[in-house]
Design a protein around this motif. Structure first.
Motif, PDB file in Angstrom:
ATOM      1  N   HIS A  65      14.442 -10.791  40.507  1.00 12.41           N
ATOM      2  CA  HIS A  65      13.221  -9.981  40.479  1.00 12.41           C
ATOM      3  C   HIS A  65      13.518  -8.479  40.326  1.00 12.41           C
ATOM      4  O   HIS A  65      13.152  -7.869  39.343  1.00 12.41           O
ATOM      5  CB  HIS A  65      12.413 -10.196  41.765  1.00 12.41           C
ATOM      6  N   HIS A 121       6.506 -20.240  42.499  1.00 13.63           N
ATOM      7  CA  HIS A 121       6.739 -21.155  41.375  1.00 13.63           C
ATOM      8  C   HIS A 121       7.883 -22.142  41.614  1.00 13.63           C
ATOM      9  O   HIS A 121       8.375 -22.790  40.670  1.00 13.63           O
ATOM     10  CB  HIS A 121       6.918 -20.365  40.075  1.00 13.63           C
ATOM     11  N   CYS A 299       9.955 -17.847  34.135  1.00  9.41           N
ATOM     12  CA  CYS A 299      10.348 -19.163  34.650  1.00  9.41           C
ATOM     13  C   CYS A 299       9.513 -20.277  34.042  1.00  9.41           C
ATOM     14  O   CYS A 299       9.802 -21.454  34.241  1.00  9.41           O
ATOM     15  CB  CYS A 299      10.236 -19.173  36.172  1.00  9.41           C
ATOM     16  N   CYS A 359      13.299 -11.867  35.678  1.00  8.93           N
ATOM     17  CA  CYS A 359      11.825 -11.939  35.616  1.00  8.93           C
ATOM     18  C   CYS A 359      11.248 -10.829  34.733  1.00  8.93           C
ATOM     19  O   CYS A 359      10.276 -11.046  34.013  1.00  8.93           O
ATOM     20  CB  CYS A 359      11.243 -11.817  37.017  1.00  8.93           C
ATOM     21  N   CYS A 362       7.441 -10.003  33.648  1.00  3.92           N
ATOM     22  CA  CYS A 362       6.518 -10.899  34.358  1.00  3.92           C
ATOM     23  C   CYS A 362       6.020 -10.273  35.651  1.00  3.92           C
ATOM     24  O   CYS A 362       4.908 -10.538  36.092  1.00  3.92           O
ATOM     25  CB  CYS A 362       7.198 -12.234  34.632  1.00  3.92           C
ATOM     26  N   ILE A 363       6.848  -9.440  36.294  1.00  2.00           N
ATOM     27  CA  ILE A 363       6.383  -8.742  37.500  1.00  2.00           C
ATOM     28  C   ILE A 363       6.266  -7.236  37.254  1.00  2.00           C
ATOM     29  O   ILE A 363       6.380  -6.424  38.167  1.00  2.00           O
ATOM     30  CB  ILE A 363       7.303  -8.956  38.726  1.00  2.00           C
ATOM     31  N   ASN A 380       3.148 -17.081  33.166  1.00  2.00           N
ATOM     32  CA  ASN A 380       2.190 -17.921  33.893  1.00  2.00           C
ATOM     33  C   ASN A 380       1.039 -17.163  34.543  1.00  2.00           C
ATOM     34  O   ASN A 380       0.104 -17.772  35.044  1.00  2.00           O
ATOM     35  CB  ASN A 380       2.926 -18.756  34.954  1.00  2.00           C
TER      36      ASN A 380
END
Ligand code: F3S
Length: 644
Positions: A65, A121, A299, A359, A362-363, A380
């Protein structure tokens, strides 16, 4: 009696409770995983339990992350994670090795095992036939120490897959279809179990895309049977010995059912700002919505086949001049394989921008889209602002649909790309686990490295029998965990530093709150309905605990936040008469006498408002075990008392 797959795995791991939907059960956990943003706290909690070595079959600590190192904080966390893992029997997946769920699927997940992960997840491993669930860091710490995991026995939903996917239609389109039907609330308290003839045609990574995004349904987890496709995948990963066949009984019953016909399924897309806002891509294609960014990875969708298919589409083409295409392979295994077979060269030649295996976007760790941009992602989640750009419009789709948007410059049905590149699983996966460090052979020789960002874990004290404390804050309805404990690039690196992160508690609501609460020493918070909605962020309970909050009295709670309050020893109380909320003001002195006796006697507790000279009644609704946790000052103290 015939059983579905979920019931079979739960039964094999049941420690206590009755397997009746909605009733509390406890199960044994075989494997745990953590990622760095939640892992530092989980390991500080594990250390505080005083258990020298993990008692699970396997525990893995991943770093995926906070991989950007613009200050010392994240790097400090990584060194702490590496050394604490070595000392306590935990495998350590080094930064660069990939995203926890992708790597766990490739190298560690096993059919029929229970997996608990400090990431929502974690159900990705359900694609392998594991019963894989997300939980708070403290639950993971307890599981590593050998304690059971408590949950309510879920209902089981059967999703029957009929037929076979058409070219250009992907596993992502299946889960988007399920989201369209069941919505983001449809999986709450449920396990989604996939059955039917369509299952056999899906590979393990495709199944994992589906179980990964079951988290967006709010499901406890999602699971596929372990069959010939599972055996083939494990063989290709050099793990044939981990295979075990696993399926529901033929006449098993389910609480609910949904049928998806793969023969007629079309490419789908989730529109802003919710993963269940799903339409067929062709409904948008005619509008030719211009796209400014495409992101492939996460992911959910960054397996070998995903990246190979992207490369095939990009081969000989150029990324549209108005589009920034960013690619983050899900693991070092995938990254190295596409580098060695030349596919990476096709991706780069087309003009893609390459990121590390993590990641990333995504974050919101880099690659925020431009203002007002349309970003199409194979990820996602598409909540407002998650990309790092408040007014961006994020769409979620398959890698195929992302590839079409990247080269055409607008949201397009991938069928517009022409002939479908049929890509299979590789003959063999490239297996090289050198970035996974095994635990130390001599743990006594390992010194856990604690840089300045690693602060000792504050532990609550047992609850006093008389609680007298002022109200430090009164808030209204729908307080989210973001209100209580904001996230973001400034706050996220402080997750292993509770004194520092607690300075941010409630600052968006009342900037003076942290200083006031600290000065009061102990206090109570008053709130309205749906208190603590949002994420499972345990810092939203831990940091207020650090500031001396002893009890929270509200009209109603969001379920996970209430559980976190209990875990950290904060008394979660609910008004019996909601009008009493109006009689209390910030600063009022609240008192509860004979606390232990009152909690144990029943659900109702009498509370005095000393300032106003009035009394009112609250209810606690705690189970016997939860009462013991609260009285002990939290799950950590309770677990130590149980001497597991
Ligand atoms: Fe990471 Fe995004 Fe998955 S933050 S674990 S890639 S949901």
């Amino acid at each position: 009696m015939a059983k579905n797959l979920t019931q079979k795995i739960i039964e094999a791991h049941l420690v206590s409770g009755e397997m009746v939907a909605g009733k509390e059960i406890a199960i044994r956990i075989d494997q745990t995983l953590t990622q760095d943003a939640t892992g530092t706290m989980a390991y500080l909690q594990f250390e505080a339990m005083g258990v020298p070595q993990v008692k699970t079959e396997l525990s893995v600590s991943y770093v995926d992350h906070n991989t950007l190192q613009s200050g010392f904080e994240n790097a400090d966390d990584h060194r702490f994670l590496q050394t604490v893992a070595a000392k306590h029997g935990i495998h350590f997946s080094r930064p660069g090795n990939g995203i926890c769920h992708q790597v766990h699927l490739e190298r560690f997940a096993k059919p029929g095992k229970t997996l608990l992960g400090s990431d929502s997840h974690t159900p990705t491993a359900g694609g392998m036939g594991s019963l894989a669930m997300g939980a708070g860091g403290l639950d993971i710490a307890v599981a590593m120490a050998g304690g059971a995991f408590y949950l309510n026995m879920p209902k089981v939903v059967k999703v029957e897959l009929k037929g076979k996917l058409k070219p250009w239609t992907a596993a992502k389109d299946i889960i988007l279809e399920v989201l369209r039907h069941l919505t983001v609330k449809g999986g709450v308290g449920r396990v989604i179990e996939y059955t039917g003839e369509g299952v056999a045609s899906l590979s393990v990574p495709e199944r994992a895309t589906i179980t990964n995004m079951g988290a967006e349904l709010g499901a406890t987890t999602s699971i596929f049977p372990s069959d010939e496709a599972t055996r083939i995948y494990l063989e290709k990963q050099g793990r044939g010995e981990d295979f075990a066949p696993l399926a529901a009984d033929a006449d098993a019953t389910y609480d609910e059912e949904l049928i998806i016909d793969l023969n007629t399924l079309e490419p789908n897309i989730a529109q802003p700002h919710s993963p269940d806002n799903v339409v067929a891509v062709k409904e948008l294609a005619s509008k030719r919505i211009p796209v400014q960014q495409v992101a492939v990875g996460s992911c959910t969708n960054s397996s070998y086949v995903d990246l190979m298919r992207l490369a095939e589409v990009l081969k000989g083409r150029t990324v549209h001049p108005n589009v920034s295409l960013v690619v983050s392979p899900g693991s070092k295994q995938v990254f190295e394989m596409i580098a060695r077979n030349g596919a990476l060269a096709d991706i780069l030649a087309a003009g893609a921008r390459l990121l590390e295996s993590a990641c990333g976007p995504c974050i919101g760790m880099g690659q925020a889209p431009s203002s007002g941009a349309v970003s199409v992602r194979s990820f996602n989640r598409n909540f407002e602002g998650r990309s790092g750009t408040a007014d961006a419009s994020v769409y979620l789709a398959s890698v195929e649909t992302c590839a079409a948007a990247a080269v055409l410059g607008y949201i397009a049905d991938p069928n517009e790309l022409g002939e479908f590149p049929a890509i299979d699983l590789p003959e063999k996966y490239l297996v090289d686990d050198r970035l996974v460090l095994a635990p130390a052979e001599n743990p006594a020789d390992v010194e856990v490295v604690r840089g300045p960002n690693i602060k000792p874990l504050p532990v609550n004290t047992a609850l006093a029998d008389v609680l007298t404390a002022p109200v430090s804050l009164k808030v209204g309805d729908n307080i989210t965990t973001d209100h209580i404990m904001p996230a973001g690039a400034k706050v996220l690196p402080l997750r292993s530093n509770i004194p520092a992160i607690s300075e941010h508690v409630y600052v968006r609501v009342d900037p003076q709150f942290p200083a006031r609460a600290k000065e009061l020493g102990k206090s109570v918070i008053i709130g309205g309905h749906n208190y603590g909605q949002g994420s499972s962020r345990e810092h939203a309970a831990l940091a207020p605990m650090y500031l001396g909050v002893k009890a929270v009295i509200v009209k109603s709670y969001a379920r996970i936040h209430r559980a976190n309050l209990i875990n950290f020893g904060l008394l979660p109380l609910t008004f019996v008469n909601e009008n009493d909320y109006d009689t209390i003001a910030q600063g009022d002195e609240i008192a509860i006498d004979n606390l232990t006796e009152q909690i144990k006697a029943g659900n109702e507790i009498t509370v005095k408002n000393v300032t106003k000279g009035t009394t009112f009644t609250v209810t606690h609704d705690l189970t016997g075990r939860q009462i013991d946790i609260i009285l002990a000052g939290g799950l950590l103290n309770y677990t130590k008392q149980q001497a597991i």
